[in-house]
Design a protein around this motif. Structure first.
Motif, PDB file in Angstrom:
ATOM      1  N   LEU A  10       8.659  -5.477   4.656  1.00 15.42           N
ATOM      2  CA  LEU A  10       9.046  -4.153   4.173  1.00 15.42           C
ATOM      3  C   LEU A  10       8.002  -3.590   3.208  1.00 15.42           C
ATOM      4  O   LEU A  10       7.629  -2.421   3.300  1.00 15.42           O
ATOM      5  N   GLU A  11       7.481  -4.406   2.307  1.00 16.65           N
ATOM      6  CA  GLU A  11       6.456  -3.947   1.375  1.00 16.65           C
ATOM      7  C   GLU A  11       5.166  -3.555   2.111  1.00 16.65           C
ATOM      8  O   GLU A  11       4.516  -2.574   1.777  1.00 16.65           O
ATOM      9  N   ALA A  17       2.403   3.009   5.095  1.00 19.21           N
ATOM     10  CA  ALA A  17       2.840   4.400   5.250  1.00 19.21           C
ATOM     11  C   ALA A  17       2.276   5.275   4.141  1.00 19.21           C
ATOM     12  O   ALA A  17       1.776   6.382   4.391  1.00 19.21           O
ATOM     13  N   ILE A  18       2.343   4.796   2.909  1.00 14.87           N
ATOM     14  CA  ILE A  18       1.800   5.562   1.774  1.00 14.87           C
ATOM     15  C   ILE A  18       0.287   5.737   1.938  1.00 14.87           C
ATOM     16  O   ILE A  18      -0.249   6.838   1.762  1.00 14.87           O
ATOM     17  N   PHE A  19      -0.405   4.679   2.299  1.00 16.38           N
ATOM     18  CA  PHE A  19      -1.856   4.756   2.516  1.00 16.38           C
ATOM     19  C   PHE A  19      -2.183   5.754   3.631  1.00 16.38           C
ATOM     20  O   PHE A  19      -3.119   6.550   3.505  1.00 16.38           O
ATOM     21  N   SER A  20      -1.409   5.735   4.717  1.00 16.45           N
ATOM     22  CA  SER A  20      -1.633   6.653   5.840  1.00 16.45           C
ATOM     23  C   SER A  20      -1.446   8.106   5.416  1.00 16.45           C
ATOM     24  O   SER A  20      -2.246   8.977   5.768  1.00 16.45           O
TER      25      SER A  20
END
Length: 194
Positions: A10-11, A17-20
């Motif tokens: 999950l992490e 996702a945040i990096f993308s």
């Protein structure tokens, strides 16, 4: 007690996702900046080319002179074209020069005299003065002609009355994007007709 030293699934998914999202924002910003600057740089390049072309045009018109075959210095005039005789290459002959606008391309055609008796036959050499010229779309004449009293000549058959030529060249690479149209203005007095 057992310590865990890694990231959970999950992490990993959340950090990916945040990096993308951050990368998409950065890449979009860079692409926007690149497109905006490309348009501005291209506009600047075309304006410089047009400015140089107008300088040649003014020089050529100022030196208009009687043709090698005895023709009057101005051959024809119109709102988007002018044909005249001038010795632009400083050789022994006088060239016939035509500046004309075809859609959005402003060109210069030079034709040398030849033959016995001397004549101006052939098509000459054409070069591009400026591209992305918007005079037709903006309904702005490139050439305006004036007599010796400064009165504008609207009858293009009155070639022999012309003593002064006003020039306005409207340039814009991409009309739907800033910067807007740039108008180059200049003028030339026909020195050899005074």
């Amino acid at each position: 007690m057992k310590l865990s030293r890694g990231l959970t699934l999950l992490e990993t998914v959340v950090s990916t996702a945040i990096f993308s999202v951050v990368m998409v924002v950065v890449v979009s910003s860079v692409l926007f900046f690149y497109r905006a600057n490309t348009s501005s740089l291209e506009q600047s390049y075309q304006i410089n080319e047009a400015r140089r072309g107008v300088e040649f045009l003014v020089r050529d018109v100022r030196e208009a002179t009687t043709a090698d075959d005895g023709s009057y210095p101005l051959s024809s005039i119109a709102s988007t074209s002018i044909t005249f005789f001038s010795d632009t290459d400083l050789d022994l002959g006088v060239e016939r020069i035509t500046y004309t606008l075809a859609t959005t391309t402003f060109t210069r055609t030079v034709l040398d005299s030849s033959g016995v008796p001397v004549s101006y036959a052939g098509v000459g050499t054409t070069t591009i003065v400026s591209e992305y010229v918007r005079n037709l779309e903006e309904e702005v004449p490139i050439f305006r002609y004036y007599d010796e009293e400064g009165i504008e000549i609207t009858d293009y058959a009155a070639v022999s009355s012309v003593r002064f030529v006003g020039i306005s060249l409207v340039v814009n690479v991409l009309p739907i994007r800033a910067p807007a149209e740039f108008t180059l203005r200049s003028s030339a007095t026909l020195r050899n007709l005074r």
